[in-house]
Design a protein around this motif. Structure first.
Motif, short mmCIF file in Angstrom:
data_model
loop_
_atom_site.label_atom_id
_atom_site.label_comp_id
_atom_site.label_asym_id
_atom_site.label_seq_id
_atom_site.Cartn_x
_atom_site.Cartn_y
_atom_site.Cartn_z
N ILE A 13 0.83 -1.21 0.00
CA ILE A 13 0.00 0.00 0.00
C ILE A 13 0.86 1.26 0.00
CG2 ILE A 13 -0.31 0.16 2.53
CD1 ILE A 13 -3.27 0.95 1.88
N VAL A 14 2.00 1.24 0.69
CA VAL A 14 2.90 2.39 0.70
C VAL A 14 3.40 2.67 -0.71
CG1 VAL A 14 5.14 3.24 1.48
CG2 VAL A 14 3.58 2.18 3.11
N SER A 15 3.80 1.60 -1.41
CA SER A 15 4.30 1.75 -2.77
C SER A 15 3.23 2.33 -3.69
CB SER A 15 4.78 0.39 -3.30
OG SER A 15 5.19 0.49 -4.64
N ALA A 16 2.01 1.79 -3.59
CA ALA A 16 0.92 2.27 -4.44
C ALA A 16 0.63 3.75 -4.17
CB ALA A 16 -0.33 1.43 -4.22
N LEU A 17 0.64 4.14 -2.90
CA LEU A 17 0.33 5.53 -2.56
C LEU A 17 1.46 6.48 -2.96
CD1 LEU A 17 -1.20 4.95 0.99
CD2 LEU A 17 -2.45 5.52 -1.10
N ASN A 18 2.71 6.07 -2.74
CA ASN A 18 3.84 6.93 -3.07
C ASN A 18 4.02 7.11 -4.57
OD1 ASN A 18 4.56 7.50 -0.43
ND2 ASN A 18 5.99 5.78 -0.27
N GLU A 19 3.59 6.09 -5.34
CA GLU A 19 3.71 6.19 -6.80
C GLU A 19 2.53 6.92 -7.42
OE1 GLU A 19 4.22 2.23 -8.23
OE2 GLU A 19 6.12 1.94 -7.17
N SER A 20 1.55 7.29 -6.60
CA SER A 20 0.38 8.01 -7.09
C SER A 20 0.56 9.51 -6.87
CB SER A 20 -0.87 7.54 -6.34
OG SER A 20 -0.90 8.07 -5.02
N THR A 21 -0.42 10.28 -7.28
CA THR A 21 -0.39 11.72 -7.05
C THR A 21 -1.23 12.12 -5.83
OG1 THR A 21 -2.30 12.05 -8.52
CG2 THR A 21 -0.10 12.14 -9.53
N LEU A 22 -1.66 11.15 -5.03
CA LEU A 22 -2.57 11.44 -3.92
C LEU A 22 -1.95 12.41 -2.92
CD1 LEU A 22 -5.25 10.88 -2.42
CD2 LEU A 22 -4.08 9.00 -1.25
N PHE A 23 -0.73 12.11 -2.45
CA PHE A 23 -0.11 12.95 -1.43
C PHE A 23 0.26 14.33 -1.99
CE2 PHE A 23 1.44 8.84 0.77
CZ PHE A 23 0.22 8.72 1.43
N GLU A 24 0.50 14.38 -3.29
CA GLU A 24 0.79 15.67 -3.93
C GLU A 24 -0.47 16.53 -3.98
OE1 GLU A 24 1.75 17.15 -8.46
OE2 GLU A 24 2.53 15.21 -7.82
N LYS A 25 -1.60 15.90 -4.33
CA LYS A 25 -2.86 16.64 -4.44
C LYS A 25 -3.50 16.89 -3.07
CE LYS A 25 -4.05 15.01 -9.10
NZ LYS A 25 -5.05 14.25 -9.92
N LYS A 26 -3.32 15.94 -2.15
CA LYS A 26 -3.93 16.06 -0.83
C LYS A 26 -2.91 15.68 0.24
CE LYS A 26 -8.62 15.19 -2.52
NZ LYS A 26 -9.88 14.42 -2.38
N PRO A 27 -1.96 16.58 0.55
CA PRO A 27 -0.87 16.27 1.47
C PRO A 27 -1.32 15.90 2.88
CG PRO A 27 -0.92 18.62 0.93
CD PRO A 27 -1.85 17.95 -0.01
N GLU A 28 -2.54 16.30 3.27
CA GLU A 28 -3.01 15.99 4.63
C GLU A 28 -3.17 14.49 4.85
OE1 GLU A 28 -6.77 16.89 2.14
OE2 GLU A 28 -4.69 17.57 2.29
N TYR A 29 -3.28 13.72 3.77
CA TYR A 29 -3.43 12.26 3.91
C TYR A 29 -2.13 11.58 4.32
CZ TYR A 29 -8.10 12.19 1.74
OH TYR A 29 -9.43 12.35 1.48
N LYS A 30 -1.00 12.22 4.10
CA LYS A 30 0.29 11.56 4.35
C LYS A 30 0.46 11.19 5.81
CE LYS A 30 4.96 11.64 2.57
NZ LYS A 30 5.94 12.36 1.70
N LYS A 31 -0.07 12.00 6.73
CA LYS A 31 0.12 11.72 8.15
C LYS A 31 -0.78 10.59 8.65
CE LYS A 31 -2.82 15.72 9.29
NZ LYS A 31 -2.82 17.05 9.96
N VAL A 32 -1.72 10.11 7.80
CA VAL A 32 -2.58 9.01 8.20
C VAL A 32 -1.81 7.69 8.21
CG1 VAL A 32 -4.63 7.66 7.57
CG2 VAL A 32 -4.65 10.15 7.33
N LEU A 33 -0.87 7.54 7.28
CA LEU A 33 -0.20 6.26 7.05
C LEU A 33 0.47 5.68 8.30
CD1 LEU A 33 0.10 4.25 4.80
CD2 LEU A 33 2.13 5.46 4.03
#
Length: 456
Positions: A13-33
């Motif tokens: 899941i970390v790989s899938a999220l880091n390779e996506s644009t999710l954290f770039e578009k919504k940085p607030e999600y990064k602290k959930v991991l």
């Protein structure tokens, strides 16, 4: 403590999220991991019982209550000698996201007992279940944690566990799913994981071929011979597929002309008696009339010949990198995990590479991770919980139609998330269900945790 299975699930899941644009578009999600990756609670306890020889036995029992932001903890109980915290943490972690993808109100958990039930009498198994539930009953309830069955825990064990809970807590409630139809169970629940995997795969085929193809005439390789494999095979056969394999821990069977529903019925009857496929092929008349080849010590992937669809339905890491490459060479186009994390990291990479490098959708190999493709079982458990709350019994067709709808919605959510966030370089191929599934479920869980103050 080394936790390889959990680390593999976490890395996916970390790989899938880091390779996506999710954290770039919504940085607030990064602290959930880092928050969601730590269980809310791990319960470990001693289970002792008297065996049939009057000797006291002991084994460690567990319940990993991982995340309850989306609803009561929900996930199976596994009675198997391989049970340990790494496996249960990986399964519980996966369960959080699998449950969220169904759209139902369920959190994620997993539990079990490190025990081998083979060659044990019904009476001893009953004593084991009562001993296990003596402690677990303090930590579960219909609004707190609702376990289900898993490997080693079928209808018989769920019955004993439910009887124990009712006795200890003086309460009849929907605290377990997979119950008998006569006492709170749901139609379609035994079939749901296998059926759901096939429904998800059919949605993949519809999307990839613009509705021009189906299971009809496809050669389908299935691993496993337990509940999930049996019902995946039966549904595939019903839809016109040629099921060419099943397997167990000791070997596999290959049927060039197709496994029949009679074969599956014989396997289902024999597996309750803990018979191996080798014994079943030699003893049951259904196999005498149809040519089936048993291969000792082998999995089906490199032995099934031409394969259009592969459904791993046994256990974790059952498809290696080399076997994935073999399936690709054999013509596989669709791979859906009926098991949890059925493919190794190397196999996942091989399938995703074959998808990414395809010049068109018709050339791509499309791989669906278990948290998406096998969520039908827990989805139907959620439907059983709803029926228990209503004190109603839905018809078989009602449950089946609800299951189909959930699986199609799961597929659509995966595709939508992949198209929005996965950052694909090749626009001529199919979207990544690996990335789409992990992104879609992460967003659902993250939003709930942020809204409730778990992440701030």
């Amino acid at each position: 403590m080394s936790e390889p299975e959990f680390q593999q699930a976490y890395s996916e899941i970390v790989s899938a999220l880091n390779e996506s644009t999710l954290f770039e578009k919504k940085p607030e999600y990064k602290k959930v991991l880092p928050i969601v990756s730590v269980p809310e609670r791990i319960i470990q306890f001693r289970v002792t019982w008297e065996d049939d020889n009057g000797i006291q036995q002991v084994a460690p029992g567990y319940r990993v209550q991982y995340n309850s932001a989306k609803g009561p903890y929900k996930g199976g109980l596994r009675f198997h000698p391989s049970v340990n915290l790494s496996i249960l943490k990986f399964l519980g972690f996966e369960q959080i996201f699998k449950n969220a993808l169904t759209g139902l109100d369920m959190g994620g958990a997993k539990g079990g007992l490190c025990v081998d039930l083979k060659n044990k009498s019904d009476n001893e198994i009953r004593r084991i279940c009562y001993a296990f539930m003596r402690e677990l009953s303090n930590h579960i309830g219909q609004d707190t944690d609702v376990p289900a069955g898993d490997i080693g825990v079928g209808g018989r064990e769920i019955g004993y566990l439910f009887g124990a809970y009712r006795s200890y807590r003086n309460s009849w409630e929907g605290v377990l799913t997979g119950k008998g139809l006569n006492w709170g169970g749901s139609l379609i629940r035994p079939e749901a994981t296998g059926y759901g995997c096939v429904y998800f795969t059919q949605a993949m085929i519809d999307y990839a071929t613009n509705g021009k193809e189906s299971f009809q005439g496809k050669r389908v390789a299935i691993s496993g011979s337990g509940n999930v494999a049996q019902f995946a095979a039966l549904k595939a056969i019903e839809l016109g597929a040629i099921v060419v394999s099943l397997s167990d821990s000791k070997g596999c069977i290959i049927a060039e002309d197709g496994i029949t529903s009679e074969h599956v019925a014989a396997i289902a009857e024999a597996k309750i008696k803990f018979k191996s496929l080798e014994q079943i092929v030699g003893e049951y008349s259904a196999f005498a009339e149809n040519k089936v080849k048993y291969i000792a010590g082998a999995r089906p992937w490199l032995n099934a010949g031409k394969v259009d669809i592969a459904l791993p339905c046994a256990t974790q890491n059952e498809v290696s990198g080399d076997e994935a490459k073999g399936l690709i060479a054999a013509g596989v186009k669709f791979v859906s995990e009926g098991s949890n994390m059925g493919c190794t990291a190397e196999a996942l990479h091989a399938f995703e590479t074959a998808r990414e490098s395809a010049s068109s959708p018709s050339e791509a190999v499309w791989y669906a991770v278990g948290k998406a493709a096998n969520c039908g079982g827990v989805a139907c458990s959620g439907l059983e919980m709803a029926q228990n709350s209503q004190r109603k019994r839905w018809t078989r067709d009602d449950v089946d139609q609800a299951l189909k709808k959930i699986m199609v919605n799961c597929f659509n959510d995966c595709v939508k998330a992949a198209e929005e966030y996965s950052n694909e370089k090749n626009q001529n191929t199919l979207p990544s269900i690996v990335k789409g599934a992990n992104i879609a479920v992460f967003i659902k869980v993250a939003d709930a945790m942020i809204d409730q103050g778990d992440v701030f």
